[in-house]
Design a protein around this motif. Structure first.
Motif, PDB file in Angstrom:
ATOM      1  N   ALA A 205       0.835  -1.206   0.000  1.00  0.00           N
ATOM      2  CA  ALA A 205       0.000   0.000   0.000  1.00  0.00           C
ATOM      3  C   ALA A 205       0.868   1.255   0.000  1.00  0.00           C
ATOM      4  N   ARG A 206       2.037   1.154   0.630  1.00  0.00           N
ATOM      5  CA  ARG A 206       2.931   2.305   0.738  1.00  0.00           C
ATOM      6  C   ARG A 206       4.364   1.817   0.797  1.00  0.00           C
ATOM      7  N   ASN A 207       5.229   2.394  -0.001  1.00  0.00           N
ATOM      8  CA  ASN A 207       6.648   2.066   0.065  1.00  0.00           C
ATOM      9  C   ASN A 207       7.335   2.963   1.076  1.00  0.00           C
ATOM     10  N   VAL A 208       8.458   2.505   1.593  1.00  0.00           N
ATOM     11  CA  VAL A 208       9.228   3.215   2.610  1.00  0.00           C
ATOM     12  C   VAL A 208      10.509   3.724   1.963  1.00  0.00           C
ATOM     13  N   SER A 209      10.884   4.956   2.253  1.00  0.00           N
ATOM     14  CA  SER A 209      12.141   5.502   1.732  1.00  0.00           C
ATOM     15  C   SER A 209      13.306   4.984   2.573  1.00  0.00           C
ATOM     16  N   VAL A 210      14.509   5.050   2.002  1.00  0.00           N
ATOM     17  CA  VAL A 210      15.699   4.639   2.744  1.00  0.00           C
ATOM     18  C   VAL A 210      15.850   5.495   3.996  1.00  0.00           C
ATOM     19  N   ARG A 211      15.605   6.783   3.861  1.00  0.00           N
ATOM     20  CA  ARG A 211      15.710   7.672   5.026  1.00  0.00           C
ATOM     21  C   ARG A 211      14.733   7.252   6.122  1.00  0.00           C
ATOM     22  N   GLU A 212      13.478   7.033   5.763  1.00  0.00           N
ATOM     23  CA  GLU A 212      12.467   6.625   6.738  1.00  0.00           C
ATOM     24  C   GLU A 212      12.836   5.290   7.390  1.00  0.00           C
ATOM     25  N   LEU A 213      13.361   4.372   6.591  1.00  0.00           N
ATOM     26  CA  LEU A 213      13.774   3.074   7.099  1.00  0.00           C
ATOM     27  C   LEU A 213      14.902   3.211   8.112  1.00  0.00           C
ATOM     28  N   LYS A 214      15.953   3.936   7.747  1.00  0.00           N
ATOM     29  CA  LYS A 214      17.089   4.108   8.654  1.00  0.00           C
ATOM     30  C   LYS A 214      16.674   4.819   9.942  1.00  0.00           C
ATOM     31  N   GLU A 215      15.877   5.884   9.807  1.00  0.00           N
ATOM     32  CA  GLU A 215      15.440   6.616  11.000  1.00  0.00           C
ATOM     33  C   GLU A 215      14.561   5.730  11.882  1.00  0.00           C
ATOM     34  N   GLY A 216      13.715   4.913  11.281  1.00  0.00           N
ATOM     35  CA  GLY A 216      12.868   4.007  12.042  1.00  0.00           C
ATOM     36  C   GLY A 216      13.666   2.943  12.777  1.00  0.00           C
ATOM     37  N   LEU A 217      14.710   2.441  12.140  1.00  0.00           N
ATOM     38  CA  LEU A 217      15.546   1.433  12.798  1.00  0.00           C
ATOM     39  C   LEU A 217      16.327   2.041  13.960  1.00  0.00           C
ATOM     40  N   VAL A 218      16.858   3.244  13.766  1.00  0.00           N
ATOM     41  CA  VAL A 218      17.570   3.930  14.846  1.00  0.00           C
ATOM     42  C   VAL A 218      16.617   4.169  16.023  1.00  0.00           C
ATOM     43  N   GLU A 219      15.379   4.602  15.737  1.00  0.00           N
ATOM     44  CA  GLU A 219      14.380   4.820  16.794  1.00  0.00           C
ATOM     45  C   GLU A 219      14.093   3.536  17.574  1.00  0.00           C
ATOM     46  N   ARG A 220      14.236   2.394  16.919  1.00  0.00           N
ATOM     47  CA  ARG A 220      13.972   1.100  17.554  1.00  0.00           C
ATOM     48  C   ARG A 220      15.226   0.517  18.197  1.00  0.00           C
ATOM     49  N   GLY A 221      16.308   1.291  18.222  1.00  0.00           N
ATOM     50  CA  GLY A 221      17.526   0.865  18.908  1.00  0.00           C
ATOM     51  C   GLY A 221      18.440  -0.034  18.106  1.00  0.00           C
ATOM     52  N   VAL A 222      18.223  -0.115  16.798  1.00  0.00           N
ATOM     53  CA  VAL A 222      19.091  -0.933  15.950  1.00  0.00           C
ATOM     54  C   VAL A 222      20.312  -0.095  15.579  1.00  0.00           C
ATOM     55  N   PRO A 223      21.516  -0.557  15.933  1.00  0.00           N
ATOM     56  CA  PRO A 223      22.716   0.226  15.626  1.00  0.00           C
ATOM     57  C   PRO A 223      22.964   0.300  14.120  1.00  0.00           C
ATOM     58  N   MET A 224      23.139   1.497  13.619  1.00  0.00           N
ATOM     59  CA  MET A 224      23.445   1.685  12.206  1.00  0.00           C
ATOM     60  C   MET A 224      23.908   3.107  11.961  1.00  0.00           C
TER      61      MET A 224
END
Length: 85
Positions: free
Chosen positions: A60-79
């Motif tokens: 229904a909606r694609n995710v941008s690389v920026r949104e993906l990286k920011e979302g992972l950082v918010e979830r505590g995934v080191p990157m």
């Protein structure tokens, strides 16, 4: 499974990650940032295949690389964080 957008098979991914001494890549099924975060944490993967989440017309909606990286950082995934170029 691949193309389902229902998440990675975390049990199998973790079993493989625990059994080998090489990096494991979570593959097949990521449909959102939570799925990717789970593959990298609960699943024990070192990387994740994310192609469909970026461009699939089936979602229904694609995710941008920026949104993906920011979302992972918010979830505590080191990157490495998103950096404007």
């Amino acid at each position: 499974g691949d193309g389902t957008a229902a998440g990675y098979d975390l049990r199998v991914t973790r079993m493989v990650a625990d059994a080998v001494n090489v990096p494991v890549i979570a593959s097949g099924g990521a449909g959102n940032v939570d799925h990717i975060a789970a593959g990298l944490t609960e699943g024990g993967a070192s990387a994740a295949i994310i192609s469909s989440i970026l461009y699939s017309p089936r979602l229904a909606r694609n995710v941008s690389v920026r949104e993906l990286k920011e979302g992972l950082v918010e979830r505590g995934v080191p990157m490495r964080p998103w950096v404007e170029s």
